[in-house]
Design a protein around this motif. Sequence first.
Motif, PDB file in Angstrom:
ATOM      1  N   LEU A 114      -7.898  -0.370  41.407  1.00  0.00           N
ATOM      2  CA  LEU A 114      -7.537  -1.656  41.116  1.00  0.00           C
ATOM      3  C   LEU A 114      -7.204  -2.822  42.038  1.00  0.00           C
ATOM      4  CD1 LEU A 114      -4.477  -0.566  38.659  1.00  0.00           C
ATOM      5  CD2 LEU A 114      -6.400  -1.866  38.044  1.00  0.00           C
ATOM      6  N   SER A 115      -6.628  -2.391  43.431  1.00  0.00           N
ATOM      7  CA  SER A 115      -6.578  -3.519  44.400  1.00  0.00           C
ATOM      8  C   SER A 115      -7.823  -4.058  44.605  1.00  0.00           C
ATOM      9  CB  SER A 115      -5.790  -3.077  45.495  1.00  0.00           C
ATOM     10  OG  SER A 115      -6.831  -2.202  46.406  1.00  0.00           O
ATOM     11  N   LYS A 116      -8.991  -3.139  44.833  1.00  0.00           N
ATOM     12  CA  LYS A 116     -10.269  -3.681  45.292  1.00  0.00           C
ATOM     13  C   LYS A 116     -10.905  -4.594  43.981  1.00  0.00           C
ATOM     14  CE  LYS A 116     -11.073  -1.724  49.292  1.00  0.00           C
ATOM     15  NZ  LYS A 116     -11.263  -2.776  50.568  1.00  0.00           N
ATOM     16  N   LEU A 117     -10.944  -3.734  42.756  1.00  0.00           N
ATOM     17  CA  LEU A 117     -11.636  -4.597  41.854  1.00  0.00           C
ATOM     18  C   LEU A 117     -10.851  -5.952  41.578  1.00  0.00           C
ATOM     19  CD1 LEU A 117     -12.857  -1.948  39.197  1.00  0.00           C
ATOM     20  CD2 LEU A 117     -14.130  -3.341  41.087  1.00  0.00           C
ATOM     21  N   GLY A 118      -9.324  -5.839  41.604  1.00  0.00           N
ATOM     22  CA  GLY A 118      -8.810  -7.110  41.431  1.00  0.00           C
ATOM     23  C   GLY A 118      -8.968  -8.259  42.396  1.00  0.00           C
ATOM     24  N   SER A 119      -8.965  -7.807  43.722  1.00  0.00           N
ATOM     25  CA  SER A 119      -9.399  -9.055  44.692  1.00  0.00           C
ATOM     26  C   SER A 119     -10.986  -9.581  44.313  1.00  0.00           C
ATOM     27  CB  SER A 119      -9.401  -8.441  45.935  1.00  0.00           C
ATOM     28  OG  SER A 119     -10.337  -7.859  46.461  1.00  0.00           O
ATOM     29  N   GLY A 120     -11.815  -8.557  44.013  1.00  0.00           N
ATOM     30  CA  GLY A 120     -13.117  -8.888  43.759  1.00  0.00           C
ATOM     31  C   GLY A 120     -13.256  -9.958  42.440  1.00  0.00           C
ATOM     32  N   MET A 121     -12.280  -9.653  41.477  1.00  0.00           N
ATOM     33  CA  MET A 121     -12.325 -10.318  40.221  1.00  0.00           C
ATOM     34  C   MET A 121     -11.804 -11.920  40.486  1.00  0.00           C
ATOM     35  SD  MET A 121      -9.977  -9.036  37.136  1.00  0.00           S
ATOM     36  CE  MET A 121     -10.373  -7.463  37.092  1.00  0.00           C
ATOM     37  N   LEU A 122     -10.954 -11.867  41.558  1.00  0.00           N
ATOM     38  CA  LEU A 122     -10.582 -13.385  41.903  1.00  0.00           C
ATOM     39  C   LEU A 122     -11.484 -13.957  42.734  1.00  0.00           C
ATOM     40  CD1 LEU A 122      -6.743 -12.708  43.460  1.00  0.00           C
ATOM     41  CD2 LEU A 122      -7.581 -13.742  41.350  1.00  0.00           C
ATOM     42  N   THR A 123     -12.237 -13.457  43.661  1.00  0.00           N
ATOM     43  CA  THR A 123     -13.485 -14.028  44.105  1.00  0.00           C
ATOM     44  C   THR A 123     -14.717 -14.414  43.295  1.00  0.00           C
ATOM     45  OG1 THR A 123     -13.278 -12.557  46.079  1.00  0.00           O
ATOM     46  CG2 THR A 123     -15.269 -14.031  45.982  1.00  0.00           C
ATOM     47  N   THR A 124     -14.895 -13.556  42.052  1.00  0.00           N
ATOM     48  CA  THR A 124     -15.590 -13.972  41.176  1.00  0.00           C
ATOM     49  C   THR A 124     -15.094 -15.003  40.333  1.00  0.00           C
ATOM     50  OG1 THR A 124     -16.503 -11.640  41.010  1.00  0.00           O
ATOM     51  CG2 THR A 124     -16.637 -13.243  39.042  1.00  0.00           C
ATOM     52  N   LEU A 125     -13.920 -15.224  40.097  1.00  0.00           N
ATOM     53  CA  LEU A 125     -13.345 -16.389  39.398  1.00  0.00           C
ATOM     54  C   LEU A 125     -13.523 -17.689  40.007  1.00  0.00           C
ATOM     55  CD1 LEU A 125     -10.025 -15.253  37.607  1.00  0.00           C
ATOM     56  CD2 LEU A 125     -11.811 -16.747  36.650  1.00  0.00           C
ATOM     57  N   GLU A 126     -13.227 -17.556  41.473  1.00  0.00           N
ATOM     58  CA  GLU A 126     -13.372 -18.799  42.273  1.00  0.00           C
ATOM     59  C   GLU A 126     -14.716 -19.243  42.223  1.00  0.00           C
ATOM     60  OE1 GLU A 126     -11.788 -17.382  45.937  1.00  0.00           O
ATOM     61  OE2 GLU A 126     -11.955 -19.492  46.679  1.00  0.00           O
ATOM     62  N   ILE A 127     -15.772 -18.120  42.428  1.00  0.00           N
ATOM     63  CA  ILE A 127     -17.303 -18.823  42.507  1.00  0.00           C
ATOM     64  C   ILE A 127     -17.597 -19.469  40.986  1.00  0.00           C
ATOM     65  CG2 ILE A 127     -19.655 -18.014  42.594  1.00  0.00           C
ATOM     66  CD1 ILE A 127     -18.765 -15.834  44.297  1.00  0.00           C
ATOM     67  N   PHE A 128     -16.919 -18.792  40.047  1.00  0.00           N
ATOM     68  CA  PHE A 128     -17.241 -19.346  38.705  1.00  0.00           C
ATOM     69  C   PHE A 128     -16.653 -20.785  38.631  1.00  0.00           C
ATOM     70  CE2 PHE A 128     -15.555 -20.217  34.381  1.00  0.00           C
ATOM     71  CZ  PHE A 128     -16.828 -19.848  33.543  1.00  0.00           C
ATOM     72  N   CYS A 129     -15.318 -20.949  38.813  1.00  0.00           N
ATOM     73  CA  CYS A 129     -14.653 -22.172  38.675  1.00  0.00           C
ATOM     74  C   CYS A 129     -15.416 -23.159  39.701  1.00  0.00           C
ATOM     75  CB  CYS A 129     -13.244 -21.970  39.075  1.00  0.00           C
ATOM     76  SG  CYS A 129     -12.361 -20.940  37.759  1.00  0.00           S
ATOM     77  N   VAL A 130     -15.506 -22.975  40.952  1.00  0.00           N
ATOM     78  CA  VAL A 130     -16.083 -23.780  42.098  1.00  0.00           C
ATOM     79  C   VAL A 130     -17.362 -24.214  41.255  1.00  0.00           C
ATOM     80  CG1 VAL A 130     -16.698 -24.141  44.345  1.00  0.00           C
ATOM     81  CG2 VAL A 130     -14.682 -23.146  43.739  1.00  0.00           C
TER      82      VAL A 130
END
Lengths: 216, 255
Positions: A7-23
Amino acid sequence: MNWALLLSKLGSGMLTTLEIFCVTLIVSLPLGLLVAFGRMAKNPIIRTIFKIYISIMRGTPLMLQLMVVYFGPYYILGLQVTSSYRLYAAFIAFGLNYAAYFAEIYRGGIESMPDGQYEAAKLLGYSRPQTFFKIILPQVIKRILPSITNEVITLVKDTSLAFAIAVTEMFTQAKALASSQVSMIPYVAAGVFYYVFNLLVASVMEFMEKKFNYYR
Amino acid sequence: MNLLEIKNLRKTFDELEVIQDISLSVKEGEVLSIIGPSGSGKSTLLRCATMLERMDSGTMSYMGEQAVWTDETGNAVYAKSAQLKKIQNYYGLVFQNFNLFPHFSVMKNITDAPIHVQKRPKDEVYKEARELLKKMGLSDKEDAYPCQLSGGQCQRVAIARALALNPKILFFDEPTSALDPELTGEVLKVIRSLADLDITMVIVTHEMAFARDISDRIIFMDNGVIAQQGTPEEIFQSENARTREFLGKYHDYGV
């Protein structure tokens, strides 16, 4: 299977993915409009430069472009880059790549507008910026929304390419977990994440299309 | 004083001389119709007069203010853009296919330019727009979008939109060519009501009975030149062979 770790690893990965997506969207949607203007410029030199830019961006793999942006400063200029540059390299490569695709979508939309709209605006005395932003662009957005949806959905999945330069986004984390835990579950979880993300994107875009349905 | 004065206008499209040396003037309060076969240059003349098309040579002035003149080499020279912007205020144009803004409501189509281009106060513009809509018989359509209206209603909104800027001259480019006979009737009725208000109008049309009825003067164009001009009686009882030929069908049916 260590669920807390998953959960913690995928959760932080998710945030990075979201960041790339939004930027990427924040950079490439406006940049694409500028590139579209360049591509449609009266000056043949400017037009050709932007044509070549679009051609290269669309004609080479995004993964290769990521490599060039990330390793280029060291190999070409001899600059020592820090590891925090990884994420910025992803932003730059994704932004430049998607701007090229969006530019062609904008161009298609702008060129599909009937001359009559420009002529009516001219006769009513609208300035050129007024004509573009008040009369043309809103109608162009309505026309190109379905094509934009396509690109945005592709972008959700393309963020996994940042794996190539070891950005710790969703896919990178899933792969690392899968090997360390010897399990398929991280991949399944990642797949569910991308799918739900895109479901969300599709429904947001559908909502926007409905918003524009008040006229034809 | 002439509101519009055009002299020696020439316009060529790829070697084809669409307009060869046309001069015309429009007086205040006058209704001028331009008739003639398709391809005779009527619409091009209108598009040159409204500066949608660039003339090759000739002179043009509105209200005595020079918009275009010809230099020693025989090429048209246009005034500075500030001057042209000012001159553009003197005229409006109603298009054959309306060219309303589909994403604006009827009210916004009419009021947006007066508010954001002419910078006039909002309440005054809205009040005038409502009066215009009443005149056009569209009071109940304020909030409708163009796609919800019939062609005739769209054209009447387009006329209101042009009038909202208070032009000195209103041009019409075949305003009823895209409409069926019933809708044509309602638009022509509106144009006639404007003629009764002494609004200066230049109308390119294929509606012969209407042109005869409404015009103070008719210009018959053929092959890029003015073949004949005069009062409606002079044109419709003309001895000119080409005019008679063009109007022949019309006479044959005795409409």
